[in-house]
Write a protein that holds these residues in place. Structure first.
Motif, PDB file in Angstrom:
ATOM      1  N   ASN B 171      24.725  45.946  38.216  1.00 50.89           N
ATOM      2  CA  ASN B 171      25.532  44.737  38.324  1.00 50.89           C
ATOM      3  C   ASN B 171      26.931  45.113  38.752  1.00 50.89           C
ATOM      4  N   GLN B 172      27.496  44.293  39.596  1.00 53.81           N
ATOM      5  CA  GLN B 172      28.918  44.444  39.928  1.00 53.81           C
ATOM      6  C   GLN B 172      29.678  43.408  39.123  1.00 53.81           C
ATOM      7  N   PHE B 173      30.500  43.864  38.187  1.00 55.95           N
ATOM      8  CA  PHE B 173      31.303  42.937  37.397  1.00 55.95           C
ATOM      9  C   PHE B 173      32.719  42.901  37.963  1.00 55.95           C
ATOM     10  N   SER B 174      33.175  41.730  38.302  1.00 57.41           N
ATOM     11  CA  SER B 174      34.537  41.600  38.812  1.00 57.41           C
ATOM     12  C   SER B 174      35.528  41.921  37.702  1.00 57.41           C
ATOM     13  N   ALA B 175      36.562  42.707  38.036  1.00 53.33           N
ATOM     14  CA  ALA B 175      37.562  43.082  37.037  1.00 53.33           C
ATOM     15  C   ALA B 175      38.580  41.960  36.835  1.00 53.33           C
ATOM     16  N   LYS B 176      38.517  40.940  37.647  1.00 53.23           N
ATOM     17  CA  LYS B 176      39.482  39.844  37.524  1.00 53.23           C
ATOM     18  C   LYS B 176      38.879  38.657  36.789  1.00 53.23           C
ATOM     19  N   SER B 177      37.699  38.230  37.266  1.00 58.69           N
ATOM     20  CA  SER B 177      37.121  37.028  36.669  1.00 58.69           C
ATOM     21  C   SER B 177      36.012  37.352  35.669  1.00 58.69           C
ATOM     22  N   GLY B 178      35.439  38.518  35.787  1.00 55.97           N
ATOM     23  CA  GLY B 178      34.363  38.880  34.874  1.00 55.97           C
ATOM     24  C   GLY B 178      32.997  38.423  35.337  1.00 55.97           C
ATOM     25  N   GLU B 179      32.946  37.724  36.460  1.00 56.06           N
ATOM     26  CA  GLU B 179      31.633  37.243  36.918  1.00 56.06           C
ATOM     27  C   GLU B 179      30.857  38.377  37.604  1.00 56.06           C
TER      28      GLU B 179
END
Lengths: 307, 325
Positions: B171-179
């Motif tokens: 999974n790629q988790f965005s470090a800004k939004s968490g999505e």
């Protein structure tokens, strides 16, 4: 009065050495007490650093430890160079500069094994697995049906087993019966039957038991009379040393160096067979009394072994 | 080559990592200390003492100022690299499995285990805001309900974290939004390790399903597969050659029942493009738990279940060797 003689006699040199060792120990102990062990020394010669340390182990023996290091100068970026000068911390806080032998050692040489093709690799793998070798072999063999399982697990145990027993009994009876009335009818088959069953057969009854032993016949080898015996060799002597020593006298047919079975060290004597008796004679004249490896060699004709 | 043997741990090594220049090598193990070594001669610079449980992960920021470690004592700690002093202590509810600095060194991430009734979380802290550390309040905390994260690294530009899960999923988790930006599932079993290439454009994953796979970091496109016959515990990409090194071997619980000779405890070198194995290096007498290439590509290190770290400087043959295609 042998006991008195013993008391009066001087201690053997081995005891003397031990006593001297004890004295040395005491000296060491006193050294330890006063803390006068030579202090560790570091000398730097060119790019080789030598560290000499002295230690006393639990038995009170003094050791000198010499370690040599190669000092290399490498160019590095500023950040790296700065980091190289950082002070040690944590568990390494009190370590001296340079690798600590307690945590860093140089391991044995290893090589990268290059693999050129996949087939090689698989072949290698099969070789490596010792269990693979056993796979094709029958480890267990059933006594009843000769199958690949234990006798007790044989599926034919109840059917074949009793039948075989009966058969064996019949056979045993029949041979016994035949022998008695006929007498000399068939004495030959009895022996092979015996050997098949795996029972012990005394040597006199075995095949060829009546023939005379060939191996025990006095078959003197021709070169025996060109053989010399060398004694008082040092323990470190090897066959190659003897070869070097005796080759100048003539061609050698055989060298036998008596060695200890366990340690492989020489027992101190050897037999050397020359092709010609004259060479052997010259070797005796030349080497007898020769100083070799701090010992004086004794060379003479080998006496024929009396067996 | 004569490997340098580092004996700083009493239990099996869990992770090793070079700093950016490669002059320092960090090692953590199932004992409580974190060691840092000079990679050039194997001299130990120091230890970071403080953890009270197995240390699972270690990372160092780009300028080698701070060191981050995560441990099974339910804490993640930040250390001063030079002095070994503890700078911050972040308590968690369960063991910390992975941790990492982003490229700027300002943001840290760590993931916790699904354990003792607690979920697996991926937490983000901004070190520029001391309040976050003081309150132990991450600016972003992403719950992963179904499968826990077993390995994670920062993606390029610090925009997302690539996480490998217990079930073989990425999974790629965005470090800004968490999505979740992207998903991929190429492995069938647990992902043991993820390591990026030097430029962060690619990463290699090592999985329990006996393979290591090469992916594109941004698109998560599967590029190459490297097959072995044992679980792969760790894999790394050479910074200068088209090579990957893989470490593995059978599982630790099966070690006692097989000989070292057939245990396949070698480090294995594969050609990145041809997917073919071309070399092996023996040495460990247990499975290799982690491998790492020196950033200059001229040496590599491996840490094993046997508790040793070995630094190998390649022989000239390695650089001359060319695989016949």
């Amino acid at each position: 009065m042998p006991s008195i003689e013993y008391d009066d006699s001087k201690p053997s040199w081995a005891d003397q050495v031990e006593e001297e060792g004890d004295e040395a120990d005491q000296q060491n102990k006193s050294l330890e007490e006063y803390g006068t062990l030579p202090s560790p020394k570091e000398t730097i010669k060119g790019n080789i650093k030598t560290v000499t340390e002295y230690k006393i182990d639990d038995d009170g023996k003094k050791f000198k430890i010499v370690r040599t290091f190669k000092i290399e100068t490498r160019k590095a970026s500023k950040a790296v160079a700065r980091r190289k000068n950082w002070k040690k911390f944590g568990n390494s806080e009190f370590d001296a500069p340079g690798p600590n032998v307690a945590t860093t050692t140089v391991s044995d040489d290893v090589f990268m094994t290059f693999i050129s093709s996949k087939e090689d690799l698989n072949a290698q793998d099969q070789d490596e697995d010792p269990m693979n070798k056993l796979k094709g072999q029958k480890i267990v063999s059933c006594r009843i049906c000769k199958g690949d399982h234990w006798t007790t697990r044989c599926p034919y145990k109840d059917t074949l087993g009793p039948m075989q027993k009966e058969l064996a009994e019949q056979l045993g009876l029949s041979t016994g019966d035949k022998d008695k009335p006929a007498g000399s009818a068939e004495p030959e088959p009895a022996q092979p039957a015996q050997s098949k069953t795996g029972k012990y057969v005394p040597p006199s009854l075995r095949d060829g038991g009546t023939r005379r032993g060939e191996s025990m016949q006095p078959n003197r080898r021709a070169d025996d009379n060109a053989t010399i015996r060398v004694t008082n060799l040092s323990e470190d002597t090897r066959e190659t040393d003897l070869q070097e020593l005796f080759r100048p006298f003539g061609s050698i047919s055989r060298i036998y160096l008596a060695k200890d079975k366990n340690t492989g060290q020489s027992k101190g004597f050897a037999f050397i067979s020359f092709h010609r008796r004259e060479d052997a004679a010259r070797a005796i004249a030349g080497v007898s009394g020769f100083g070799y490896d701090h010992l004086i060699l004794n060379v003479e004709w080998a006496k024929p072994s009396n067996n | 080559m004569k490997p340098i043997l580092l004996q700083g741990h009493e239990r099996s090594i869990t992770q090793i990592k070079y700093n950016r220049e490669g002059d320092l090598l960090f090692s953590v193990a199932k004992d409580t200390v974190t060691n840092v070594w000079y990679s050039v001669n194997g001299e130990r610079l120091g230890t970071y003492n403080g953890h009270t449980g197995a240390v699972w992960c270690v990372d160092c920021d780009w300028d080698t100022k701070n060191v981050l470690t995560g441990s099974a004592d339910n804490s993640c700690r930040l250390w001063d690299c030079e002095t070994g002093k503890q700078l911050a202590l972040l308590h968690t509810n369960s063991a910390v499995r992975t941790c990492g600095f982003d490229f700027s060194g300002n943001i840290i991430m760590f993931s916790t285990d699904k354990q003792m009734g607690y979920q697996c979380y991926l937490n983000f802290f901004d070190l520029r805001d001391p309040q976050q550390i003081e309150d132990n309040q991450p600016y972003l905390s992403i719950p992963c309900s179904d499968h826990k994260i077993t390995s994670a690294v920062w993606g390029p530009l610090g925009e997302f974290v690539i996480a490998g899960h217990e079930n073989g999923e990425f999974n790629q988790f965005s470090a800004k939004s968490g999505e979740i930006l992207k998903k991929a599932k190429e492995h069938t079993k647990q992902i043991n390790d993820i390591q990026t290439s030097v430029d962060l454009t690619m990463f290699i994953s090592a999985s329990k399903d006996n393979t290591a796979k090469l992916f594109d970091s941004t698109s998560l496109d599967h590029i190459k597969t490297f097959k072995t016959e044992r679980p792969v515990n760790s894999a790394a990409i050479s910074p200068i050659m088209e090579h990957v090194v893989m470490g593995g071997g059978q599982e630790a619980m099966e070690v006692t029942t097989t000989s070292t000779r057939i245990g396949k405890f070698e480090a294995r070198f594969f050609h990145a493009a041809y997917e073919e194995e071309f070399g092996r290096v023996k040495g460990h007498f247990g499975p290799i738990n982690c491998v790492a290439f020196h950033p200059d590509g001229k040496s590599y290190s491996s840490g094993g279940e046997d508790g040793y770290v070995r630094i190998h400087y390649f022989d000239p043959q390695y650089f001359d060797f060319e695989l016949e295609a």
